[in-house]
Design an enzyme around this catalytic site. Structure first.
Site, PDB file in Angstrom:
ATOM      1  N   GLU A   1     -15.089  56.560  52.284  1.00  0.00           N
ATOM      2  CA  GLU A   1     -14.813  57.580  51.823  1.00  0.00           C
ATOM      3  C   GLU A   1     -13.635  57.262  50.645  1.00  0.00           C
ATOM      4  OE1 GLU A   1     -14.363  61.414  50.797  1.00  0.00           O
ATOM      5  OE2 GLU A   1     -15.776  60.701  52.325  1.00  0.00           O
TER       6      GLU A   1
ATOM      7  N   GLU B   1     -37.689  55.223  27.482  1.00  0.00           N
ATOM      8  CA  GLU B   1     -38.734  55.318  26.267  1.00  0.00           C
ATOM      9  C   GLU B   1     -37.847  55.492  25.047  1.00  0.00           C
ATOM     10  OE1 GLU B   1     -42.450  57.942  24.304  1.00  0.00           O
ATOM     11  OE2 GLU B   1     -41.937  57.968  26.540  1.00  0.00           O
TER      12      GLU B   1
ATOM     13  N   GLU C   1     -49.366  58.064  35.029  1.00  0.00           N
ATOM     14  CA  GLU C   1     -48.961  59.501  35.026  1.00  0.00           C
ATOM     15  C   GLU C   1     -50.034  60.491  35.803  1.00  0.00           C
ATOM     16  OE1 GLU C   1     -46.621  60.517  31.143  1.00  0.00           O
ATOM     17  OE2 GLU C   1     -48.527  59.395  30.812  1.00  0.00           O
TER      18      GLU C   1
ATOM     19  N   ARG D   1     -48.205  68.754  25.009  1.00  0.00           N
ATOM     20  CA  ARG D   1     -48.877  68.168  26.064  1.00  0.00           C
ATOM     21  C   ARG D   1     -48.910  69.163  27.132  1.00  0.00           C
ATOM     22  NH1 ARG D   1     -51.366  63.564  28.388  1.00  0.00           N
ATOM     23  NH2 ARG D   1     -50.946  62.177  26.399  1.00  0.00           N
TER      24      ARG D   1
END
Length: 1353
Positions: A282, A826, A1285, A904
């Site tokens: 903690e 990317e 994908e 897309r």
């Protein structure tokens, strides 16, 4: 009294004590141990052991797991524990032995079986999490050489993996279990289904496929416990010496480890504000993330009185330093040995400990710390409060005993202890006959998660009756403190335990446990409903136990209804089983031809030993500096001034970098230059990079960055959500539309029309390795060498050159491997690379920066949230005639790749359905959030999710089975899509039939219906979902790739190509391609890295197309070399490769060739809706079955079958790994992962503590993956298909199975027809959708009457 380090140092003139510990058997004496240094920082920076990774710095991901061994004087034995090195203070390790992943084995010397099995079982993809998982397993085996699968699952509760989907890790390690019963006995006599090594009966014996092995467990080295590293004998003797006080003095903090209770009390009286630290789980978080400083830390971990455990007449007294692991062991023993009626509270504590953090935290966190932290969502404090536990507190003045009641926590994170008092022990009481106790915890994810609501409930009945004598109900998560429902409890005393009591209790709890609609943590309606739902669970559990107990006494009492019985059963995670099916290579294929073989990822062994080098593992340069970002705290504001004076005074700080230091252009961006390297005068999101501090160490740089003061003038409006953008008409251009057919006529011809909406939340990439860059100025001609964790080396090169004001030929970008990418690296990685490069240019020294997890999540953006509106015309039989859709994406504060992502989404808005009349219009919302970006699926999943939403609504409206409606609307071979591309080699029909078969769909469906008839409060649901994913970059120019192949005179081959390795196995596949083409073994071929000075102008490794593009480029280069070598083969047909290479070399033939490939016949025109945007499509179908808890909203993933068309697989092991990993990432997207923003655009979910990705326990209990057979794809290398994908969207089958289960639950309340369920289907959304008598007691506040804590962006 206020204490500063300077005062401490003047008081103690000495340098503090020496810290003595061992690492991997080697003695370490540290003369200047700094209390603020963690073990992870020390072993990586000081000892240079880079195998242990930093994933989150908060003990939530397990990447930093190491094993700590110590002689425990109170237990009188050596204990081995897995711990989080990122939280463990170096100073806490005095006289301990640390074992890291390097210490147990290496590729260079000898592997440990734990390392070998995870690698060979294909359980390591990017490999960044692998050392931590290896060490969790290793520590388990040191304590228990023959664990059960349940032991293994418990050991991994604190470890996360983003790549694999977990199945191969569990499968590889199942081989260590007793009897290696791989399928819980389900494999029967045919052997082990987990190794995929027997004939798998696919559908009641109608069809059998020979299931090939992905690996051979018989090759594994046996585990020999006698060969492990011994505990250093020197430590054994040192540990037995009498304890003495230790002091370690750091730059800002004094650490004191007192040797006795008296010393501790004396020190606490001297340093009233000192923090007591045992596990640092903690305080470590507070100091790092809340910027708190505790100048004095007292470490009482070894004080005997604080470690004692003793039985008293009324219960068990536990010392405050006892760890949760020891507490659990002790309570389990008590439950085994004591009469059942005495241990009700113990069993409740054990149930909470099952789900309390991860094993690494439980091993070090102390029970006293849990109490004294006073967290309002503590898992244990409501139990202690409901049980009326007695706490012994002590100071120099003496001790006193307090009861934990509603006065113990006077305010948020406060207790009634005085500053000079410490908690000595806690007494957990025995229960008696006629007393019943339960504890509940509801959290977004079952494993290692913080609570939403937690509670303890305690009822005691008058003897031999059902009249309530006493009752205590305590809740966490319903106020700033743990509370007792006193008013409700008072109303229930002396009442009979029956329906009337239940109704009164629920009504009273709804009033008493009220929450402001703006309460921190949000989910107000859900939390209020949970208080009642959990009491109802308690009511049923008690009624059931009471009826059984009374029966024993000869008294007849009504038991609960049989269809309510599932409520009383504790949550269990079942042991997983799995099957993987793929087509074996033909028997006549040469043994040297590895294409189609399930060969291991080429880096897997290095990743399992910690020898694989990631960006931050590169050794430090001699004069290297560290950079820390300074980011905006406002979402939309002008920068009035920046004050760096305090920051520059911090030791080690070299300079502050801002927009004025950019020698080239400050404008940047991946597609359009609408971003800045540094914010200049204006910020447009929280997390906007304003500047950076460069200093000698990471700690100094980060401390200084927090000290930079920025003065803002806030601007209006602050646009955060898609709805805000629609209201303010805040959109990027262009607006995109795709239309086919005649909508007006289509709607006219339809029998019915429905309207609907769905919101799909965003997603954080959560690659285990955060963004990292090292920039090394080469000292001449403006040259700069960049080591970057990026998917896009060329984009990094060009944007860095632009910022530095030099030509691209002066910048080299090098990428060895990434610890995960998923689209997040990317183009967002360039944000950091440009900043670090500008800093290195200014200071003329190497500069490094690896972002902390919270920074990475704050600044880099993620998957675009989408909002879809639709109007659908359909016939009575479910045939869809017309669809008009509007899509809105939340793009953030810059364009990034949002246009391509939106396009897309529009290309995929049909999913697999042939809709004769369809129109989709897409808007990109310009908001004050960090720019959203590429993420696995790239808009496709969002477009398909909206399609499945209206398909689901049509099925509900027609009251027809959803699978039949979907099947009716599927495309067929030769059909045209809505963007007029013909579907050839269309395999959805085959995938659908095989998936129905291997999932045994019709029997499963009947079983679901039967289950739902027999259960009121748990329901099951089933769904089948197809997917069609277009393969190619939609930006045509990116569909190109290059390769460079060098053949050396010894016959070895060095291969380079334009793709980067991020765990997907691209380099492995490229070596397979080169091996097959050249006709030589893989062992002769090596890929060292991806770099811009070998293959220029590369496309990003994205769009699932990297194997297709780079594979063809490698093939092209290899063919060139083969042509050059052919004359020498002809001359010496019986020769070998090395002889031909040598002959060519001596004949002065060029043994280096570059290859190139561009995908032919691509191009699409939005204006005319014509062309060919995709080279081909990947197809798949998934069936999933789930079970939901209608009272809490939790769900279990019971079964998933996936059939995927990946053409002729290059490597079935890698492809199945991608399918399972993509599926699990999709499971997170659609059921679990929720980004939570304040209305001002501040991101709350900035680490694994609040942002939950799927864990080991989330994988479907039964998982079958089959690669479609006999479906070659002539459009890609060696007839393969893209696989990165396409599988992700198949996880929506789990979402729609949940929706199916909710439909059954709603029917119980008389609700039918379509209903809206937004994604992700979190417990909150599931519970709120299962409307019943309890939800009616907690109506939501009207929107607009309050400011919510969090908004749906």
């Amino acid at each position: 009294m206020s204490i500063t380090v300077d005062k401490i140092k003047s008081k103690f003139q000495d340098q503090g004590d020496e810290l003595v510990f061992f690492v991997n058997g080697k003695k370490i004496i540290e003369k200047n141990a700094d209390p603020e240094t963690t073990l992870l920082t020390y072993i990586r920076k000081t000892l240079g052991l880079k195998g242990t990774k930093l994933g989150c710095a908060e003990g939530g991901c397990g990447a930093c797991t190491v094993m700590v061994s110590k002689y425990h004087p109170h237990q009188k034995r050596i204990i081995h524990h897995a711990i989080n090195a990122c939280l463990a203070p170096l100073c806490s390790l005095h006289h301990c032995a640390v074992t890291t992943v390097e210490g147990i084995g290496s590729v260079a010397s000898k592997l440990h079986p734990v390392q070998e099995r995870i690698a060979k079982a294909h359980g390591s993809q990017c490999g960044f999490c692998t050392p931590g998982i290896v060490m969790s397993m290793y520590a388990l085996l040191r304590n228990n050489p023959q664990p059960t699968m349940h032991d293994i699952q418990d050991a991994f509760q604190g470890n996360l993996c983003r790549c694999t989907g977990y199945r191969p890790i569990l499968e590889g390690y199942r081989t260590f279990t007793k009897g290696e019963g791989c399928c819980g006995g389900k494999g029967g006599t045919n052997g082990c289904c987990m190794t995929n090594g027997h004939i798998q009966e696919l559908a009641n014996g109608n069809s059998t496929h020979q299931a090939e092995k992905l690996y051979d467990p018989s090759e594994f080295m046996p585990l020999d416990p006698t060969q492990e590293i011994i505990f250093p004998p020197e430590l054994m003797s040192l540990s037995k010496q009498p304890e003495r006080e230790l002091r370690f003095i750091g730059e800002r903090v004094l650490w004191i480890q007192p040797s006795s209770l008296n010393d501790l009390l004396e020190l606490k009286a001297t340093y009233l504000n000192a923090k007591l630290v045992v596990g640092n789980t903690e305080v470590g978080i507070e100091m790092k993330f809340r910027n708190l400083l505790y100048p004095v830390i007292l470490a009482p971990a070894y004080i005997p009185e604080l470690n004692s455990i003793r039985h008293t007449l009324s219960g068990i007294k536990v010392g405050a330093s006892v760890t949760l692991t020891v507490l659990g062991d002790m309570l389990r023993e008590a439950v085994m040995n004591l009469p059942s009626h005495q241990t009700e509270v113990f069993k409740a504590v054990l149930e909470q400990l099952r789900w309390f953090a991860g094993q690494q935290i439980r091993n070090v966190a102390a029970i006293g710390g849990n109490v004294m932290t006073a967290s309002p969502i503590s898992d244990l404090n409501p139990i202690f409060m409901a049980a009326g536990c007695k706490l012994t507190v002590m100071s120099k003045g003496g001790e006193r005993v307090l009861e934990m009641d509603d006065k113990f926590f006077p305010g948020y994170r406060k207790t009634v202890l005085r500053p000079d008092e410490i908690l000595l022990s806690i007494e957990i009481p025995f229960t008696k006959k006629g007393q019943y106790f339960s504890a509940f915890k509801q959290s977004p994810r079952k494993e290692d998660d913080i609570s939403i609501v937690t509670c303890g409930m305690n009822v005691c009945f008058q003897e031999r009756s059902d009249i309530v004598q006493n009752i205590r109900i305590s809740y966490g998560g319903m106020a700033p403190v743990t509370v007792l429902a006193t008013a409700t409890c008072n109303r229930l005393i002396n009442r009979q335990w029956n329906e009337e009591l239940l109704q009164d209790a629920c009504t009273s709890l709804a009033e008493e446990m009220s929450l402001s609609p703006s309460a921190p943590g949000g989910m107000v309606t859900y939390r209020r409903t949970l208080t009642i739902s959990l009491f109802y669970k308690f009511f049923l559990i008690v009624q059931h136990k009471l009826a059984l107990d009374m029966q024993m006494e000869g008294i007849v009492m009504e038991d609960i209804r049989p269809d309510y019985a599932s409520v009383t059963e504790p949550f269990q995670i079942d042991l997983p089983s799995s099957v993987q099916l793929y087509q074996a290579v033909p028997p006549d294929q040469s043994g040297d031809d590895v294409v189609g073989q399930p060969i291991m990822h080429l880096s897997a062994l290095k990743q399992a030993t910690g020898e694989a080098v990631y960006c931050d593992d590169i050794p430090c340069y001699e004069n290297e500096l560290y950079l820390a970002l300074v980011t905006s705290t406002k979402a939309h504001a002008l920068i009035k001034s920046i004050d760096t004076s305090e920051a520059m005074d911090i030791p080690g700080v070299v300079t502050f970098i801002s927009a004025k230091d950019v020698k080239g252009s400050n404008m940047t961006g991946p597609a359009v230059y609408d971003e800045t390297v540094f914010a200049d005068n204006k910020v447009t999101c929280v997390g906007h990079i304003v500047g950076a501090i460069v200093a000698d160490t990471q700690a100094h740089a980060q401390r200084a960055a927090k000290a930079v003061k920025i003065n803002y003038e806030e601007l209006k409006p602050v646009i955060v959500t898609i709805q805000d953008a629609i209201t303010h008409n805040s959109f990027y251009h262009p607006v995109r539309t795709i239309e086919r057919g005649d909508l007006t006529q289509g709607f006219k011809d339809s029998d019915h029309i429905l309207h609907g909406e769905i919101h799909i939340g965003g997603q954080e990439h959560f690659y285990l390795e955060t963004n990292c860059t090292i920039a090394v100025p080469r000292g001449e001609d403006g040259e700069m060498e960049m080591f970057v964790s990026t998917q896009s080396a060329t984009k990094t090169q060009s944007l860095v050159a632009k910022a530095l004001g030099v030509p691209a030929n002066r910048v080299v970008c090098r990428v060895k491997r990434m610890g995960g990418g998923f689209g997040g690296k990317e183009c967002r990685s360039t944000m950091l690379s440009t900043v670090v490069a500008v800093a290195a240019q200014k200071v003329k020294r190497p500069v490094r920066c690896m972002l902390d997890r919270d920074e990475d999540m704050l600044v880099t953006g993620g998957r675009h949230p989408f909002f879809g509106r639709y109007k659908v015309g359909y016939m009575n039989n479910g045939k869809v005639m017309a669809v008009d859709m509007t899509l809105y994406s939340n793009a953030g504060n810059s364009m990034d790749l949002s246009l391509s992502i939106l396009e897309r989404a529009l290309f995929h808005m049909d999913n697999c359905y042939n809709i004769p009349n369809i129109r989709g219009t897409g808007f990109m919302c310009k908001t004050n959030l960090p720019s959203n970006s590429a993420f696995r699926g790239f808009g496709g999943p969002q477009g398909m999710m909206i399609a499945e939403s209206w398909m689901s609504d049509v099925a509900h409206s027609c009251d027809l089975p959803a699978d039949e409606v979907r099947r009716l609307n599927l495309y067929k071979q030769g059909d045209l899509t809505h963007f007029n591309q013909q579907l050839d080699q269309f395999t959805i029909d085959r995938c659908w039939l095989e998936c129905m078969q291997i999932s045994d769909f019709s029997n499963r469906k009947a079983a679901v219906e039967e289950y739902n008839r027999q259960h009121r409060w748990t329901k099951r649901g089933l769904s089948i979902i197809p997917t069609k994913f277009g393969i190619s970059f939609t930006a045509v120019f990116l569909n190109q790739a290059g390769a460079l192949v060098h053949v050396y005179t010894d016959g070895s081959v060095l291969l380079t190509h334009g793709g980067t390795e991020m765990g997907q196995g691209l380099h492995t596949k490229m070596v397979q391609v080169a091996s097959k083409t050249l006709g030589i073994p893989c062992t002769k071929i090596h890929i060292t890295e991806t770099s811009t000075n070998t293959v220029p102008n590369t496309s990003p490794t994205a769009a699932s197309a990297s194997s297709d593009l780079n594979g063809m480029a490698v093939y092209n280069a290899c063919q060139t070399l083969l042509k050059r070598l052919q004359p020498y083969k002809d001359k010496n047909p019986n020769g070998v490769w090395e002889e031909w290479v040598n002959a060519a070399y001596f004949d002065r033939v060029n043994l280096s060739a570059n290859g190139f490939y561009k995908t032919p016949d691509l191009g699409y025109d939005f204006d005319t809706n014509s062309g060919r945007p995709f080279n081909y499509f990947s197809y798949g179908v998934a069936v999933s079955e789930v079970e939901i808890d209608c009272l809490t909203g939790s769900h279990k993933n019971l079964h998933t079958s996936i059939v995927m068309d990946v053409g002729k697989s290059l490597n079935p092991a890698l492809d199945i790994g991608q399918i399972e990993g993509g599926f699990m990432q999709g499971l997170g997207l659609f059921t679990l992962e929720e980004l939570r923003y304040s209305p001002e655009g501040f991101l709350y979910t900035r680490g694994p503590g609040m942002y939950k990705i799927p864990a080991f326990g989330d994988i479907p209990t039964e998982l079958k993956v089959s690669l479609l057979r006999d479906s070659p794809n002539e459009k890609a290398i060696f007839s393969s298909k893209a696989v990165g994908e396409p599988p992700l969207f198949l996880a929506s089958s789990v979402f729609y199975a949940i929706k199916d289960a909710i439909t059954y639950a709603r029917a119980e309340s008389g609700l039918t027809g379509p209903f809206r369920l937004d994604s992700p289907a979190t417990p909150e959304r599931i519970r709120n959708a299962c409307e019943d008598k309890f939800t009616k007691l907690c109506p939501p506040a009207d929107p607009g009457t309050f400011t919510p804590w969090a908004v749906q962006v």
